[in-house]
Scaffold this motif. Structure first.
Motif, PDB file in Angstrom:
ATOM      1  N   UNK A 189       0.731  -1.203   0.094  1.00 34.85           N
ATOM      2  CA  UNK A 189       0.073   0.121  -0.002  1.00 34.85           C
ATOM      3  C   UNK A 189       0.840   1.307  -0.069  1.00 34.85           C
ATOM      4  N   UNK A 190       2.011   1.364   0.793  1.00 42.89           N
ATOM      5  CA  UNK A 190       2.849   2.398   0.966  1.00 42.89           C
ATOM      6  C   UNK A 190       3.383   2.564  -0.597  1.00 42.89           C
ATOM      7  N   UNK A 228       1.092 -11.157  -7.308  1.00 44.88           N
ATOM      8  CA  UNK A 228       0.461  -9.498  -7.147  1.00 44.88           C
ATOM      9  C   UNK A 228      -0.978  -9.495  -7.290  1.00 44.88           C
ATOM     10  N   UNK A 229      -1.676 -10.618  -7.960  1.00 44.82           N
ATOM     11  CA  UNK A 229      -3.346 -10.590  -8.276  1.00 44.82           C
ATOM     12  C   UNK A 229      -3.741 -10.525  -6.808  1.00 44.82           C
ATOM     13  N   UNK A 230      -3.314 -11.614  -5.881  1.00 51.06           N
ATOM     14  CA  UNK A 230      -3.874 -11.811  -4.679  1.00 51.06           C
ATOM     15  C   UNK A 230      -3.537 -10.646  -3.754  1.00 51.06           C
ATOM     16  N   UNK A 231      -2.091 -10.055  -4.007  1.00 52.65           N
ATOM     17  CA  UNK A 231      -1.877  -9.108  -3.105  1.00 52.65           C
ATOM     18  C   UNK A 231      -2.558  -7.791  -3.205  1.00 52.65           C
ATOM     19  N   UNK A 232      -3.220  -7.396  -4.683  1.00 53.10           N
ATOM     20  CA  UNK A 232      -3.956  -6.372  -4.947  1.00 53.10           C
ATOM     21  C   UNK A 232      -5.260  -6.597  -4.029  1.00 53.10           C
ATOM     22  N   UNK A 233      -5.881  -7.572  -4.031  1.00 57.01           N
ATOM     23  CA  UNK A 233      -7.072  -7.938  -3.350  1.00 57.01           C
ATOM     24  C   UNK A 233      -6.810  -7.584  -1.711  1.00 57.01           C
ATOM     25  N   UNK A 234      -5.819  -8.025  -1.206  1.00 53.50           N
ATOM     26  CA  UNK A 234      -5.768  -7.920   0.164  1.00 53.50           C
ATOM     27  C   UNK A 234      -5.322  -6.537   0.364  1.00 53.50           C
ATOM     28  N   UNK A 235      -4.827  -5.594  -0.541  1.00 53.77           N
ATOM     29  CA  UNK A 235      -4.478  -4.097  -0.402  1.00 53.77           C
ATOM     30  C   UNK A 235      -5.983  -3.584  -0.361  1.00 53.77           C
TER      31      UNK A 235
END
Length: 260
Positions: free
Chosen positions: A47-48, A81-88
C-alpha cells in the motif's frame, strides 16, 4: 481500447478468500523456520508503494526490497501480485472512516458515504484506477458495504434497488475523483499548474480558435475557465454532481415506480 493492467479478482479465488479471511489454510506459519514477516506487513508495504508511486510501481520485488527480504520470500505470505492487490483493497476498505448514520436524514447519510469514499480515493489514488467488478470479498469490503447500505435503509427501495443506488453513488464519486487525480498527475508531469499551462497555450489558441465559428464553446468555456482558473474544477464537479445524484435518488424514493 487499452485495458488496465491490474484489476481486482484476478487471482485464484479460493486462495484469495483464504488470505482475506486469514483462514488457517492461508498460513504457512506451522511449517518451516520461524517467519520474519507477516501477511499484514507485506500488504502494508505494498500500500505504501502504491500510495507513493502508483500501482504500476508495485511489484513483488519492490515489496520484498521494502521489507528487506528476497523476492522469493514474499511468496511465502502472498502467492502473487493479483492476490496482493485484493488484500490491499480490502485493507484500505477496512481502514476507511465510517460516520454514525443513525437518525440522519437520508440525503445526509448518502452525502457522508460519498464523502468517505472521496476521502479514501484521495488518500489512495491507485484505487480509482482498478476495475472492481470482481471485488475482494473480505472483511473490509463486507464492513464497507454493510455500512454504506445503511444510507438507503428504510426508504422503500427493495434490496436490488438499494444495491443499484449505492453503485450509482460510488460510480459518481469514483468518476469525479479520477478527474482530481488526473489533474494532479498533469501538474506533476508537466511541472506546470493549470493556469501556467493555459497561459503557455493561449497565444497559439488565439490564432487557431475562431470564436465566431464556435460561439457557445467560446462563451461557456471562458465562463468556466474564469470561475475555476482551469478547464475543470473537481471540487465544483463533485458538489454540483452530488446535488444532482441526490435529486435523482429522491425522485426514485418518492415514487418507486418511476422509470429513471
Amino acid at each position: 481500447m487499452a485495458q488496465p493492467k491490474e484489476r481486482s479478482g484476478a487471482g485464484d479465488p479460493v486462495r484469495t478468500l483464504e488470505l482475506l479471511w486469514r483462514l488457517p489454510a492461508a498460513s504457512g506459519a506451522a511449517r518451516g523456520p520461524k517467519q520474519r514477516s507477516s501477511v499484514e506487513a507485506v500488504v502494508a508495504a505494498a500500500i505504501e508503494i502504491a500510495d507513493g508511486k502508483g500501482i504500476d510501481a508495485l511489484t513483488m520485488r519492490a515489496v520484498a526490497t521494502a521489507l528487506g527480504m528476497t523476492p522469493m520470500a514474499t511468496y511465502t505470505y502472498v502467492p502473487g501480485k493479483a492476490e496482493l492487490i485484493d488484500l490491499m483493497l480490502d485493507t484500505v476498505y477496512a481502514r476507511m472512516d465510517r460516520a454514525d448514520l443513525t437518525g440522519l436524514p437520508w440525503r445526509d447519510r448518502v452525502a457522508l458515504v460519498a464523502g468517505e469514499n472521496r476521502a479514501m480515493l484521495a488518500r489512495h489514488p491507485w484505487v480509482a484506477s482498478l476495475p472492481t467488478t470482481r471485488p475482494p470479498l473480505g472483511p473490509g469490503l463486507a464492513a464497507k458495504y454493510d455500512h454504506e447500505l445503511r444510507a438507503f435503509e428504510g426508504l422503500g427501495l427493495d434490496d436490488v434497488a438499494m444495491d443499484a443506488a449505492l453503485t450509482f453513488v460510488l460510480g459518481f464519486v469514483t468518476s469525479v475523483s479520477r478527474l482530481a487525480i488526473d489533474t494532479d498527475h498533469a501538474a506533476a508531469d508537466s511541472a506546470m499548474s493549470d493556469r501556467q499551462w493555459w497561459e503557455r497555450a493561449a497565444p497559439v489558441l488565439a490564432q487557431v480558435f475562431d470564436e465566431q465559428q464556435y460561439p457557445l464553446a467560446a462563451r461557456v468555456g471562458t465562463a468556466a475557465g474564469t470561475a475555476h482558473d482551469a478547464a475543470y474544477s473537481a471540487d465544483h464537479a463533485y458538489e454540483f454532481g452530488l446535488a444532482l445524484v441526490l435529486d435523482g435518488l429522491a425522485r426514485r424514493i418518492d415514487d418507486p415506480r418511476t422509470d429513471c
